[in-house]
Design a protein around this motif. Structure first.
Motif, PDB file in Angstrom:
ATOM      1  N   ASP A  15       0.853  -1.183   0.000  1.00  0.00           N
ATOM      2  CA  ASP A  15       0.000   0.000   0.000  1.00  0.00           C
ATOM      3  C   ASP A  15       0.892   1.236   0.000  1.00  0.00           C
ATOM      4  O   ASP A  15       1.741   1.404   0.888  1.00  0.00           O
ATOM      5  N   ALA A  16       0.718   2.099  -0.994  1.00  0.00           N
ATOM      6  CA  ALA A  16       1.504   3.324  -1.063  1.00  0.00           C
ATOM      7  C   ALA A  16       1.161   4.301   0.052  1.00  0.00           C
ATOM      8  O   ALA A  16       1.899   5.269   0.268  1.00  0.00           O
ATOM      9  N   CYS A  17       0.023   4.051   0.744  1.00  0.00           N
ATOM     10  CA  CYS A  17      -0.460   4.965   1.798  1.00  0.00           C
ATOM     11  C   CYS A  17      -0.622   6.376   1.246  1.00  0.00           C
ATOM     12  O   CYS A  17      -0.299   7.369   1.902  1.00  0.00           O
ATOM     13  N   TYR A  18      -1.122   6.441   0.033  1.00  0.00           N
ATOM     14  CA  TYR A  18      -1.355   7.715  -0.648  1.00  0.00           C
ATOM     15  C   TYR A  18      -2.808   8.130  -0.421  1.00  0.00           C
ATOM     16  O   TYR A  18      -3.728   7.458  -0.881  1.00  0.00           O
ATOM     17  N   MET A  19      -3.020   9.193   0.333  1.00  0.00           N
ATOM     18  CA  MET A  19      -4.316   9.811   0.615  1.00  0.00           C
ATOM     19  C   MET A  19      -5.202   8.966   1.533  1.00  0.00           C
ATOM     20  O   MET A  19      -5.769   9.479   2.484  1.00  0.00           O
ATOM     21  N   VAL A  46       8.223   5.734   0.133  1.00  0.00           N
ATOM     22  CA  VAL A  46       9.525   5.055   0.157  1.00  0.00           C
ATOM     23  C   VAL A  46       9.702   4.197   1.411  1.00  0.00           C
ATOM     24  O   VAL A  46      10.096   3.024   1.304  1.00  0.00           O
ATOM     25  N   PRO A  47       9.448   4.697   2.636  1.00  0.00           N
ATOM     26  CA  PRO A  47       9.670   3.851   3.822  1.00  0.00           C
ATOM     27  C   PRO A  47       8.830   2.575   3.820  1.00  0.00           C
ATOM     28  O   PRO A  47       9.282   1.535   4.326  1.00  0.00           O
ATOM     29  N   HIS A  48       7.620   2.628   3.258  1.00  0.00           N
ATOM     30  CA  HIS A  48       6.769   1.435   3.223  1.00  0.00           C
ATOM     31  C   HIS A  48       7.390   0.355   2.335  1.00  0.00           C
ATOM     32  O   HIS A  48       7.364  -0.837   2.672  1.00  0.00           O
ATOM     33  N   VAL A  49       7.958   0.769   1.201  1.00  0.00           N
ATOM     34  CA  VAL A  49       8.586  -0.204   0.308  1.00  0.00           C
ATOM     35  C   VAL A  49       9.888  -0.715   0.912  1.00  0.00           C
ATOM     36  O   VAL A  49      10.212  -1.908   0.792  1.00  0.00           O
ATOM     37  N   MET A  50      10.642   0.152   1.577  1.00  0.00           N
ATOM     38  CA  MET A  50      11.860  -0.320   2.228  1.00  0.00           C
ATOM     39  C   MET A  50      11.527  -1.366   3.299  1.00  0.00           C
ATOM     40  O   MET A  50      12.240  -2.364   3.465  1.00  0.00           O
ATOM     41  N   ALA A  51      10.442  -1.148   4.041  1.00  0.00           N
ATOM     42  CA  ALA A  51      10.011  -2.128   5.036  1.00  0.00           C
ATOM     43  C   ALA A  51       9.594  -3.436   4.372  1.00  0.00           C
ATOM     44  O   ALA A  51       9.872  -4.528   4.889  1.00  0.00           O
ATOM     45  N   ALA A  52       8.944  -3.344   3.210  1.00  0.00           N
ATOM     46  CA  ALA A  52       8.552  -4.550   2.476  1.00  0.00           C
ATOM     47  C   ALA A  52       9.780  -5.323   2.001  1.00  0.00           C
ATOM     48  O   ALA A  52       9.829  -6.555   2.098  1.00  0.00           O
ATOM     49  N   LEU A  53      10.778  -4.612   1.500  1.00  0.00           N
ATOM     50  CA  LEU A  53      12.007  -5.278   1.077  1.00  0.00           C
ATOM     51  C   LEU A  53      12.673  -5.988   2.257  1.00  0.00           C
ATOM     52  O   LEU A  53      13.160  -7.115   2.123  1.00  0.00           O
ATOM     53  N   LEU A  73       1.293  11.892 -11.016  1.00  0.00           N
ATOM     54  CA  LEU A  73       2.109  11.865  -9.810  1.00  0.00           C
ATOM     55  C   LEU A  73       1.644  10.878  -8.751  1.00  0.00           C
ATOM     56  O   LEU A  73       2.412  10.557  -7.843  1.00  0.00           O
ATOM     57  N   ASP A  74       0.415  10.362  -8.833  1.00  0.00           N
ATOM     58  CA  ASP A  74       0.067   9.272  -7.919  1.00  0.00           C
ATOM     59  C   ASP A  74       0.777   7.977  -8.314  1.00  0.00           C
ATOM     60  O   ASP A  74       0.865   7.043  -7.519  1.00  0.00           O
ATOM     61  N   HIS A  75       1.327   7.944  -9.532  1.00  0.00           N
ATOM     62  CA  HIS A  75       2.087   6.797 -10.019  1.00  0.00           C
ATOM     63  C   HIS A  75       3.593   7.059 -10.027  1.00  0.00           C
ATOM     64  O   HIS A  75       4.372   6.104  -9.928  1.00  0.00           O
ATOM     65  N   ALA A  76       3.996   8.302 -10.179  1.00  0.00           N
ATOM     66  CA  ALA A  76       5.406   8.610 -10.403  1.00  0.00           C
ATOM     67  C   ALA A  76       5.960   9.696  -9.493  1.00  0.00           C
ATOM     68  O   ALA A  76       7.131  10.025  -9.605  1.00  0.00           O
ATOM     69  N   GLY A  77       5.131  10.246  -8.590  1.00  0.00           N
ATOM     70  CA  GLY A  77       5.605  11.347  -7.761  1.00  0.00           C
ATOM     71  C   GLY A  77       6.794  10.981  -6.904  1.00  0.00           C
ATOM     72  O   GLY A  77       7.658  11.823  -6.623  1.00  0.00           O
ATOM     73  N   GLY A  78       6.883   9.714  -6.484  1.00  0.00           N
ATOM     74  CA  GLY A  78       8.002   9.280  -5.659  1.00  0.00           C
ATOM     75  C   GLY A  78       9.165   8.712  -6.438  1.00  0.00           C
ATOM     76  O   GLY A  78      10.124   8.212  -5.835  1.00  0.00           O
ATOM     77  N   ALA A  79       9.139   8.788  -7.768  1.00  0.00           N
ATOM     78  CA  ALA A  79      10.187   8.134  -8.570  1.00  0.00           C
ATOM     79  C   ALA A  79      11.572   8.671  -8.232  1.00  0.00           C
ATOM     80  O   ALA A  79      12.524   7.895  -8.065  1.00  0.00           O
ATOM     81  N   GLY A  80      11.719   9.991  -8.130  1.00  0.00           N
ATOM     82  CA  GLY A  80      13.023  10.560  -7.805  1.00  0.00           C
ATOM     83  C   GLY A  80      13.518  10.124  -6.441  1.00  0.00           C
ATOM     84  O   GLY A  80      14.707   9.803  -6.260  1.00  0.00           O
ATOM     85  N   ALA A  81      12.617  10.074  -5.462  1.00  0.00           N
ATOM     86  CA  ALA A  81      13.002   9.636  -4.120  1.00  0.00           C
ATOM     87  C   ALA A  81      13.394   8.163  -4.117  1.00  0.00           C
ATOM     88  O   ALA A  81      14.348   7.765  -3.435  1.00  0.00           O
ATOM     89  N   PHE A  82      12.678   7.332  -4.868  1.00  0.00           N
ATOM     90  CA  PHE A  82      13.041   5.916  -4.948  1.00  0.00           C
ATOM     91  C   PHE A  82      14.392   5.739  -5.636  1.00  0.00           C
ATOM     92  O   PHE A  82      15.223   4.925  -5.192  1.00  0.00           O
ATOM     93  N   MET A  83      14.632   6.480  -6.688  1.00  0.00           N
ATOM     94  CA  MET A  83      15.908   6.345  -7.389  1.00  0.00           C
ATOM     95  C   MET A  83      17.067   6.814  -6.511  1.00  0.00           C
ATOM     96  O   MET A  83      18.169   6.245  -6.557  1.00  0.00           O
ATOM     97  N   ALA A  84      16.818   7.835  -5.693  1.00  0.00           N
ATOM     98  CA  ALA A  84      17.856   8.282  -4.757  1.00  0.00           C
ATOM     99  C   ALA A  84      18.130   7.215  -3.703  1.00  0.00           C
ATOM    100  O   ALA A  84      19.276   7.051  -3.249  1.00  0.00           O
ATOM    101  N   ALA A  85      17.090   6.477  -3.316  1.00  0.00           N
ATOM    102  CA  ALA A  85      17.235   5.473  -2.258  1.00  0.00           C
ATOM    103  C   ALA A  85      17.786   4.150  -2.777  1.00  0.00           C
ATOM    104  O   ALA A  85      18.305   3.352  -1.983  1.00  0.00           O
TER     105      ALA A  85
END
Length: 314
Positions: A15-19, A46-53, A73-85
């Protein structure tokens, strides 16, 4: 408590926990010690996916691909943050979207135009740019090697001109973004899922969307993994419902075409009536207040998308 929703063939939803809960799913496809992430939610995802990993015994270095279906952006808004992580990840995105991931300034301006700056910032946070050398363009029929697990790109316009879907050859399943509509788990009845189209701004194209759905179905898939929200089967029934409901959206838009001064109200009222009709047809168990709370944002964005389509078709 687990953050993973496990599915067959080493596929997981988070769950992206978006909204709100169960609005947006981020999918993980695992192949050995490597993972692809499909769509990203926003920066707060990002933290939710890191916890899943971590639940899978993996870290951020295991992510080899971040696959975007499109750049809303509900699909790609976090792309930059994920790529940084995720230092080993390559971003895969439609050619029309690649430049906006490298320089998101125009993408952000368009989002602000829809939501206003305060609301856009609250929804998404800062949209981070991605180095161009880490971006691969998702051209039609591109094959992606996920540690020996083939994933195939399909160019699937209709919701947006820059939309792609990803076919996992191992599971025979598609990751569909918004092309196969919305399927909220709150509407499930006796294990039966339902769908509703997404015509959100600004590139709704009904004939192209019909063709994209048919292309997905031609692969005789085992399942569709929707961003909103996760896995559905019984696909011939759902595809038929989508085709019917897309045509109903077009009819509602055309009925309001001549009423320039109050066109939005006519279209929005027509979509509300369609939702009520679909609730009766499908015997959804939510009461009307809960139903309209669930679809509040979708009805407004669908109405805006239909208005833009009317203007472009004029």
């Amino acid at each position: 408590m687990s953050v993973l929703i496990p599915w067959p063939d080493d596929i997981y939803a988070v769950d992206a926990c978006y909204m709100r809960p169960q609005l947006a799913a981020i999918h993980l496809i695992r192949s050995g010690d490597r993972v692809a992430i499909v769509d990203t939610g926003n920066n707060a995802s990002v933290p939710h996916v890191m916890a899943a990993l971590a639940e899978l015994g993996l870290g951020a270095e295991a992510v080899s691909h971040v696959l975007l279906t499109h750049i809303h952006l509900d699909h790609a808004g976090g792309a930059g943050a994920f790529m940084a992580a995720c230092p080993n990840a390559t971003l895969v995105v439609h050619p029309r979207g690649a430049r906006h991931m490298a320089d998101p300034s125009r993408l952000w301006a368009g989002t602000v135009a829809v939501y206003g700056e305060a609301d856009a910032t609250a929804r998404y946070g800062e949209i981070l740019p991605i180095a161009a050398e880490r971006i691969v363009e998702a051209t039609d029929n591109l094959m992606i090697d996920l540690n020996g697990r083939p994933l195939r790109v399909a160019d699937t316009p209709g919701h947006a001109r820059h939309h792609v879907c990803y076919f996992d050859e191992r599971s025979r399943a598609w990751f569909t973004g918004d092309v196969f509509g919305l399927s909220y788990r709150e509407l499930d009845r006796d294990g039966k899922a339902f769908v509703f189209p997404s015509t959100t701004p600004v590139q709704f194209d009904p004939p192209a969307l019909h063709e994209s759905i048919d292309r997905l179905m031609a692969a005789e898939p085992s399942a569709m993994y929707l961003t909103h929200f996760s896995r559905v089967t019984d696909l011939p029934r759902l595809a038929a419902d989508l085709h019917r409901l897309i045509d109903a959206h077009v009819a509602i838009a055309k009925a309001g075409a001549g009423a320039i001064d109050h066109r939005h109200q006519i279209i929005r009222s027509g979509l509300s009536a369609l939702l009520r009709e679909e609730a009766r047809r499908q015997q959804w168990t939510l009461d009307e207040t809960a139903l309209f709370d669930l679809f509040e944002v979708d009805l407004e964005l669908n109405a805006q998308g239909l208005e833009v389509w009317l203007d472009s078709a004029a």
